[in-house]
Design a protein around this motif. Structure first.
Motif, PDB file in Angstrom:
ATOM      1  N   GLU A 321       0.779  -1.285  -0.001  1.00 30.13           N
ATOM      2  CA  GLU A 321       0.102   0.084  -0.079  1.00 30.13           C
ATOM      3  C   GLU A 321       0.897   1.112  -0.037  1.00 30.13           C
ATOM      4  O   GLU A 321       0.267   2.317  -0.092  1.00 30.13           O
ATOM      5  CB  GLU A 321      -0.899  -0.133   1.327  1.00 30.13           C
ATOM      6  N   VAL A 322       2.161   1.137   0.178  1.00 26.90           N
ATOM      7  CA  VAL A 322       3.157   2.443  -0.052  1.00 26.90           C
ATOM      8  C   VAL A 322       3.354   2.674  -1.397  1.00 26.90           C
ATOM      9  O   VAL A 322       3.402   2.056  -2.137  1.00 26.90           O
ATOM     10  CB  VAL A 322       4.380   1.862   0.699  1.00 26.90           C
ATOM     11  N   GLN A 323       2.978   4.247  -1.527  1.00 30.00           N
ATOM     12  CA  GLN A 323       3.127   4.843  -2.835  1.00 30.00           C
ATOM     13  C   GLN A 323       4.640   4.684  -3.363  1.00 30.00           C
ATOM     14  O   GLN A 323       5.610   5.281  -2.679  1.00 30.00           O
ATOM     15  CB  GLN A 323       2.572   6.220  -2.748  1.00 30.00           C
ATOM     16  N   PRO A 324       4.681   4.242  -4.516  1.00 30.63           N
ATOM     17  CA  PRO A 324       6.097   4.301  -5.268  1.00 30.63           C
ATOM     18  C   PRO A 324       6.434   5.511  -5.644  1.00 30.63           C
ATOM     19  O   PRO A 324       5.555   6.480  -6.007  1.00 30.63           O
ATOM     20  CB  PRO A 324       6.231   3.117  -6.195  1.00 30.63           C
ATOM     21  N   ARG A 325       7.878   5.861  -5.808  1.00 31.36           N
ATOM     22  CA  ARG A 325       8.222   7.131  -6.370  1.00 31.36           C
ATOM     23  C   ARG A 325       9.244   6.749  -7.244  1.00 31.36           C
ATOM     24  O   ARG A 325      10.383   6.501  -7.163  1.00 31.36           O
ATOM     25  CB  ARG A 325       8.910   7.864  -5.256  1.00 31.36           C
ATOM     26  N   THR A 326       8.858   6.522  -8.500  1.00 30.57           N
ATOM     27  CA  THR A 326       9.710   5.784  -9.398  1.00 30.57           C
ATOM     28  C   THR A 326      10.165   6.740 -10.933  1.00 30.57           C
ATOM     29  O   THR A 326      10.841   6.377 -11.585  1.00 30.57           O
ATOM     30  CB  THR A 326       9.002   4.366 -10.165  1.00 30.57           C
ATOM     31  N   SER A 327       9.625   8.069 -10.767  1.00 31.69           N
ATOM     32  CA  SER A 327       9.691   8.636 -11.806  1.00 31.69           C
ATOM     33  C   SER A 327      11.130   9.290 -11.905  1.00 31.69           C
ATOM     34  O   SER A 327      11.942   9.708 -10.875  1.00 31.69           O
ATOM     35  CB  SER A 327       8.752   9.727 -11.957  1.00 31.69           C
ATOM     36  N   ASP A 328      11.688   9.873 -12.990  1.00 34.58           N
ATOM     37  CA  ASP A 328      13.002  10.316 -12.999  1.00 34.58           C
ATOM     38  C   ASP A 328      12.932  11.999 -13.045  1.00 34.58           C
ATOM     39  O   ASP A 328      13.894  12.726 -13.237  1.00 34.58           O
ATOM     40  CB  ASP A 328      13.952   9.752 -14.226  1.00 34.58           C
ATOM     41  N   HIS A 329      11.966  12.582 -13.288  1.00 28.21           N
ATOM     42  CA  HIS A 329      11.457  14.070 -13.251  1.00 28.21           C
ATOM     43  C   HIS A 329      11.523  14.717 -12.151  1.00 28.21           C
ATOM     44  O   HIS A 329      10.906  14.100 -11.002  1.00 28.21           O
ATOM     45  CB  HIS A 329      10.439  14.373 -14.216  1.00 28.21           C
ATOM     46  N   HIS A 330      12.120  15.719 -12.092  1.00 24.51           N
ATOM     47  CA  HIS A 330      12.152  16.614 -10.844  1.00 24.51           C
ATOM     48  C   HIS A 330      10.824  16.807 -10.127  1.00 24.51           C
ATOM     49  O   HIS A 330      10.673  16.542  -8.803  1.00 24.51           O
ATOM     50  CB  HIS A 330      12.850  17.726 -11.006  1.00 24.51           C
ATOM     51  N   GLN A 331       9.845  17.220 -11.059  1.00 22.40           N
ATOM     52  CA  GLN A 331       8.638  17.534 -10.436  1.00 22.40           C
ATOM     53  C   GLN A 331       7.747  16.376  -9.853  1.00 22.40           C
ATOM     54  O   GLN A 331       7.251  16.275  -8.541  1.00 22.40           O
ATOM     55  CB  GLN A 331       7.646  18.333 -11.414  1.00 22.40           C
ATOM     56  N   SER A 332       7.923  15.169 -10.642  1.00 24.37           N
ATOM     57  CA  SER A 332       6.820  13.951 -10.300  1.00 24.37           C
ATOM     58  C   SER A 332       7.862  13.168  -9.243  1.00 24.37           C
ATOM     59  O   SER A 332       7.322  12.315  -8.885  1.00 24.37           O
ATOM     60  CB  SER A 332       6.695  13.370 -11.500  1.00 24.37           C
ATOM     61  N   ALA A 333       9.061  13.354  -8.911  1.00 23.37           N
ATOM     62  CA  ALA A 333       9.772  12.646  -8.235  1.00 23.37           C
ATOM     63  C   ALA A 333       9.852  13.244  -6.650  1.00 23.37           C
ATOM     64  O   ALA A 333      10.532  12.705  -5.760  1.00 23.37           O
ATOM     65  CB  ALA A 333      11.528  12.726  -8.751  1.00 23.37           C
ATOM     66  N   ARG A 334       8.947  14.045  -6.581  1.00 26.71           N
ATOM     67  CA  ARG A 334       8.807  14.563  -5.161  1.00 26.71           C
ATOM     68  C   ARG A 334       8.268  13.516  -4.265  1.00 26.71           C
ATOM     69  O   ARG A 334       7.365  12.668  -4.721  1.00 26.71           O
ATOM     70  CB  ARG A 334       8.027  15.837  -4.974  1.00 26.71           C
ATOM     71  N   PHE A 335       8.400  13.535  -3.079  1.00 23.83           N
ATOM     72  CA  PHE A 335       7.761  12.500  -2.197  1.00 23.83           C
ATOM     73  C   PHE A 335       6.416  12.524  -2.016  1.00 23.83           C
ATOM     74  O   PHE A 335       5.997  13.835  -2.263  1.00 23.83           O
ATOM     75  CB  PHE A 335       8.328  12.714  -0.646  1.00 23.83           C
ATOM     76  N   PRO A 548      20.396   8.688 -11.486  1.00 27.62           N
ATOM     77  CA  PRO A 548      19.188   9.798 -11.988  1.00 27.62           C
ATOM     78  C   PRO A 548      19.176  10.849 -11.234  1.00 27.62           C
ATOM     79  O   PRO A 548      19.519  11.027  -9.964  1.00 27.62           O
ATOM     80  CB  PRO A 548      17.742   8.779 -12.165  1.00 27.62           C
ATOM     81  N   LYS A 549      18.268  11.805 -11.566  1.00 26.51           N
ATOM     82  CA  LYS A 549      18.159  13.278 -11.087  1.00 26.51           C
ATOM     83  C   LYS A 549      17.607  13.005  -9.679  1.00 26.51           C
ATOM     84  O   LYS A 549      18.271  13.820  -8.425  1.00 26.51           O
ATOM     85  CB  LYS A 549      17.308  14.056 -11.802  1.00 26.51           C
ATOM     86  N   MET A 550      16.639  12.153  -9.525  1.00 22.81           N
ATOM     87  CA  MET A 550      16.011  12.014  -8.061  1.00 22.81           C
ATOM     88  C   MET A 550      17.083  11.711  -6.929  1.00 22.81           C
ATOM     89  O   MET A 550      16.785  11.914  -6.006  1.00 22.81           O
ATOM     90  CB  MET A 550      14.866  11.109  -8.229  1.00 22.81           C
ATOM     91  N   HIS A 551      18.220  11.050  -7.242  1.00 23.18           N
ATOM     92  CA  HIS A 551      18.982  10.720  -6.285  1.00 23.18           C
ATOM     93  C   HIS A 551      19.958  11.618  -6.121  1.00 23.18           C
ATOM     94  O   HIS A 551      20.946  11.600  -5.096  1.00 23.18           O
ATOM     95  CB  HIS A 551      19.838   9.339  -6.766  1.00 23.18           C
ATOM     96  N   TYR A 552      19.929  12.942  -7.028  1.00 20.26           N
ATOM     97  CA  TYR A 552      20.904  14.029  -6.581  1.00 20.26           C
ATOM     98  C   TYR A 552      19.993  15.106  -5.765  1.00 20.26           C
ATOM     99  O   TYR A 552      20.560  15.889  -5.167  1.00 20.26           O
ATOM    100  CB  TYR A 552      21.667  14.455  -7.893  1.00 20.26           C
ATOM    101  N   VAL A 553      18.832  15.145  -6.182  1.00 21.43           N
ATOM    102  CA  VAL A 553      17.999  16.427  -5.664  1.00 21.43           C
ATOM    103  C   VAL A 553      17.626  15.805  -4.253  1.00 21.43           C
ATOM    104  O   VAL A 553      17.525  16.641  -3.340  1.00 21.43           O
ATOM    105  CB  VAL A 553      16.536  16.374  -6.552  1.00 21.43           C
ATOM    106  N   GLN A 554      17.451  14.652  -4.013  1.00 20.22           N
ATOM    107  CA  GLN A 554      16.829  14.216  -2.763  1.00 20.22           C
ATOM    108  C   GLN A 554      17.931  12.919  -2.423  1.00 20.22           C
ATOM    109  O   GLN A 554      17.349  11.693  -2.516  1.00 20.22           O
ATOM    110  CB  GLN A 554      15.484  13.590  -2.407  1.00 20.22           C
ATOM    111  N   PRO A 555      19.135  13.112  -2.090  1.00 22.41           N
ATOM    112  CA  PRO A 555      19.969  11.877  -1.947  1.00 22.41           C
ATOM    113  C   PRO A 555      19.832  11.343  -0.575  1.00 22.41           C
ATOM    114  O   PRO A 555      19.365  11.819   0.158  1.00 22.41           O
ATOM    115  CB  PRO A 555      21.113  12.704  -2.074  1.00 22.41           C
ATOM    116  N   ILE A 556      20.463   9.989  -0.479  1.00 24.47           N
ATOM    117  CA  ILE A 556      20.463   9.113   0.667  1.00 24.47           C
ATOM    118  C   ILE A 556      21.640   9.587   1.384  1.00 24.47           C
ATOM    119  O   ILE A 556      22.631   9.922   0.874  1.00 24.47           O
ATOM    120  CB  ILE A 556      20.603   7.692   0.181  1.00 24.47           C
TER     121      ILE A 556
END
Length: 810
Positions: A321-335, A548-556
């Motif tokens: 039931e947890v929502q995935p975050r799989t897009s590579d685009h900045h806007q849709s890669a938000r949590f 991808p961009k999402m790992h740089y915008v919101q890195p671990i």
């Protein structure tokens, strides 16, 4: 200089090793060259591709990186109308396939006159010791000798040759005969043919290389392909809770949140708000794998005393039931947006909805949950990853090439078992990307010949393939004794160092570091070829980010990486151990370098000398410039003066000259390019000359099991080395802080002097042509030693007098 002296002391301190519990130290020379025994050896094996090119052998078109190995295949399908042999009227048939000294046996089927086996036997043609194959059908007897039922004999000269991609050979019924050749009751269905390792029956066949092995252990000797399960990051952002109900309402609760996924447990810090609406605002990360069937257990607990916690509420959230975050685009890669979850009374948390009481319990917790596709393999070191692709297939980019690996053979292996005077049951494991392969196990040989070929799709050239050789300890042994496959050696090859469409055939030394020192356990013979199918995409790949961009915008965060890598390794090891045959955890840990990040004085020395090697190049440039300024070689100095004046007069030539110089250097170095793929360097790793005490410390598990005096000695040595490193790091920080303090007015006089000098210098440069300024500065730096003073210059003295923050340290 203080900084130079500290660096020299640090280097000398790293070159020392402990000699015993007393902490006696002695100097150790750094080796200048690698032991030739540990070097790579180029070979020219008779590969199938060369045979095909010379003789037109089209049978090797798909296995052209390995030597052709011919096998006699015997497929035992079934039998019918067998006679009854026992007085009880039953028959327990099995088939014995005999070829010279080699004998293969099928499974025994109890009380069956029409048995079905469907087993295939493969006999190496190089070891054939007879001109006929005998297929004996027998009846198992537990009391007396097994009864002979019938026999089929086939001359090898009459066996047909099968060449893939021809269809499989159709089995035929053969009449059984007695020992004299007379026909008896019953028939057996067989198929006999000559083929190579390219035959589709090869992986599942019983091999003469694995003779005298039980059917229970037969699967442990077969070659297989495995795939890593799809991994995901699970982010749990714990924000706050409301309306908690503590057991003791007279005290302020000290709350924290514990989140559990399978065997992974993470705990937040204590909330600073000691009330019924605490806030944490802390993110916890986990590793999940498909199928996403687990549930996340979130528990809010109250620390009521030392070692005593009480549960204030709990909630179970299904992972699907947890929502995935799989897009590579900045806007849709938000949590995704956070949600409120109702906490259940701990006494009712495990009950179903229909069993819950009607009692009001209104505690809530505010969470943000998200599942991310894993884009880089957490189960490997980031310095030599084999895959940069996402776990979700629809997010992967097209492949740029194909990697083909031929595992030919090994030689001079060390005996890993003491039976039969010393022997080894060797097999290979190779990993690239999410695909693992395992060759068949060859028993009782120190020179196995596998000749198996495998392929991988390549998505990024800057990746590494790892091939390991292990000794199989799960064949012909007791089921009760604890056994772990032993490490023989490992090879790592970076694809970007390979030329495309070239076949590399080399003998790789199998090096293993043990507490007794670096050992060579033999040599592994490999054939490797990297074929590029999309040159433009491969060149463009070098300019793209690794993730991808999402790992740089919101890195671990860094503090999560090592823990997540360890959890991912455990998930992969557990999943591959459930395959048949299992790829065991010890093999997975060895291939993934699970202990790579543990402290090692040997690795510390190796990394320090790597840094010093880089700095030595920079120091060589400054030494060359100093020799020019001191006129050590007048001819070279005059040429530099001439080039300097030309560049001053024509400043537009400065950048073209620099790039032209780099181009010429690159063309010049082309003659010295590596002709062999890089291999593990024992000298660079500081493994060849490692001290036994260092190795004993490196192989000591965490936490240490050594006596207190040994741990104290090692701790003191570590403090000594760390003190030297601390001094060098502090000196580097001091230089940076001095630069920052120039305009900070920490020292009002130095800042005033510098800004006044800057103003005067700005006016002078403004009214004076740039060429004149450049000539004056250049000639001053290149002046003859007769005009030089042995004392430091005024700019150097000024810089050293700038304040730093070292005097602020306690």
């Amino acid at each position: 200089m203080k900084e130079k002296a500290a660096a020299v002391e640090t280097r000398a301190d790293f070159a020392r090793v402990g000699a015993g519990p007393a902490g006696v130290m002695h100097m150790q020379a750094v080796p200048n060259g690698q032991n030739p025994e540990f070097a790579l050896k180029e070979t020219s094996p008779p590969l199938a591709a060369r045979l095909r090119y010379r003789g037109g052998d089209k049978t090797a078109s798909t296995y052209d990186l390995v030597e052709q190995m011919h096998y006699l295949y015997v497929s035992v399908v079934k039998a019918r109308d067998l006679p009854v042999m026992d007085v009880t009227g039953s028959l327990d048939p099995y088939v014995e396939v005999k070829l010279g000294n080699y004998k293969g046996v099928t499974k025994q089927l109890e009380k069956n006159q029409n048995p079905v086996w469907n087993q295939i036997f493969a006999f190496s043609r190089d070891r054939l010791q007879a001109d006929r194959v005998e297929v004996n059908l027998k009846d198992k007897d537990t009391i007396t000798k097994d009864d002979f039922v019938g026999r089929v004999t086939i001359e090898l000269s009459e066996v047909p040759i099968r060449v893939p991609p021809d269809s499989p050979l159709a089995p035929q019924w053969y009449k059984l005969g007695d020992k004299k050749g007379d026909k008896v009751a019953g028939e057996i269905m067989l198929a006999v043919w000559l083929g190579t390792q390219a035959d589709e029956s090869f992986p599942e066949a019983w091999h003469s290389d694995a003779h005298n092995i039980s059917h229970a252990d037969l699967s442990n000797t077969r070659s297989k392909v495995y795939f890593t399960p799809k991994l995901y990051y699970l982010r749990v952002h714990v924000i706050e809770a409301q309306d908690l109900v503590p057991f003791d309402k007279g005290r302020a609760p000290e709350t924290y949140v514990k989140v559990q996924l399978g065997n992974q447990v993470r705990i937040t810090m204590m909330s600073k708000d000691r009330d019924l609406n605490p806030r944490w605002n802390e993110e916890l990360m986990f590793v999940a794998s498909e199928p996403l069937e687990d549930s996340i257990m979130v528990t809010v607990e109250d620390r009521v005393g030392p070692g005593k916690d009480e549960i204030l509420g709990r909630v179970f959230i299904p992972l699907r039931e947890v929502q995935p975050r799989t897009s590579d685009h900045h806007q849709s890669a938000r949590f995704p947006d956070p949600r409120w979850f109702n906490l259940h009374d701990p006494s009712e948390a495990l009950e179903t909805e229909t069993q819950k009481k009607k009692e009001k319990f209104s505690s809530k917790i505010y969470l943000r949950l998200c599942v991310d596709a894993v884009y880089h393999v957490l189960d490997e070191s980031t310095h030599f990853s084999s895959d940069m692709q996402p776990s979700l297939k629809h997010l992967r980019k097209p492949s740029i090439g194909i990697l083909e690996l031929g595992i030919l053979s090994a030689q001079n292996l060390l005996p890993m078992k003491g039976k039969n005077g010393g022997t080894t049951d060797a097999y290979c494991v190779a990993k690239y990307g999410n695909k693992w392969i395992r060759t068949r196990t060859l028993l009782d040989t120190l020179a196995p010949r596998w000749n198996e070929q495998y392929t991988w799709d390549v998505h990024d050239p800057c990746t590494v393939i790892t091939i390991g050789v292990l000794d199989n300890c799960h064949v012909n042994g007791s089921k009760d004794e604890p056994r772990r496959d032993q490490r023989i050696g490992k090879v790592r090859i970076r694809l970007s160092t390979l030329e495309t469409d070239r076949v590399y055939t080399h003998l790789y030394p199998l090096l293993v570091l043990q507490p007794s020192g670096l050992k060579k356990h033999g040599e592994l013979h490999l054939a490797l070829r990297f074929t590029c199918t999309a040159w433009v995409n491969m060149v463009v790949q070098y300019g793209k980010p690794l993730l991808p961009k999402m790992h740089y915008v919101q890195p671990i965060s860094v503090r999560h990486i090592d823990w997540l890598r360890h959890q991912a390794m455990q998930i992969v090891a557990a999943r591959l151990a459930r395959a048949e045959p299992p790829l065991r955890p010890e093999a997975v840990e060895y291939m993934l370098d699970v202990d790579y990040h543990m402290w090692s004085l040997r690795r510390g020395k190796a990394n320090f000398f790597r840094i010093m090697a880089l700095l030595s190049g920079l120091s060589a440039v400054f030494k060359w410039f100093n020799d020019i300024c001191c006129w050590r070689n007048p001819i070279t100095t005059c040429l530099v003066h001439f080039l300097f004046l030309i560049l001053v007069c024509y400043p537009e030539l400065i950048l073209p000259t620099i790039f032209l110089y780099l181009f010429v250097i690159g063309i010049w170095n082309y003659r010295f390019r590596p002709r062999h793929p890089p291999h593990m360097d024992a000298r660079l790793s500081q493994a060849e000359f490692a001290n036994p005490e260092e190795l004993d410390e490196e192989f000591d598990p965490f936490p240490s099991r050594k006596p207190a005096d040994v741990v104290r000695m090692r701790y003191d040595r570590l403090r000594s080395v760390a003190g030297r490193v601390q001094t060098v790091v502090g000196d580097l920080a001091t230089q940076g802080e001095r630069i920052q303090s120039i305009l900070s007015w920490r020292d009002p006089r130095t800042t005033a002097i510098f800004i006044i000098f800057s103003l005067i210098w700005a006016v002078f440069i403004y009214v004076t042509p740039f060429q004149v300024v450049a000539v004056l500065v250049g000639l001053y730096l290149l002046r003859h030693p007769r005009f030089r003073s042995k004392m430091p210059s005024a700019p150097v003295n000024f810089f050293k007098r700038l304040p730093s923050k070292s005097d602020l340290l306690i």
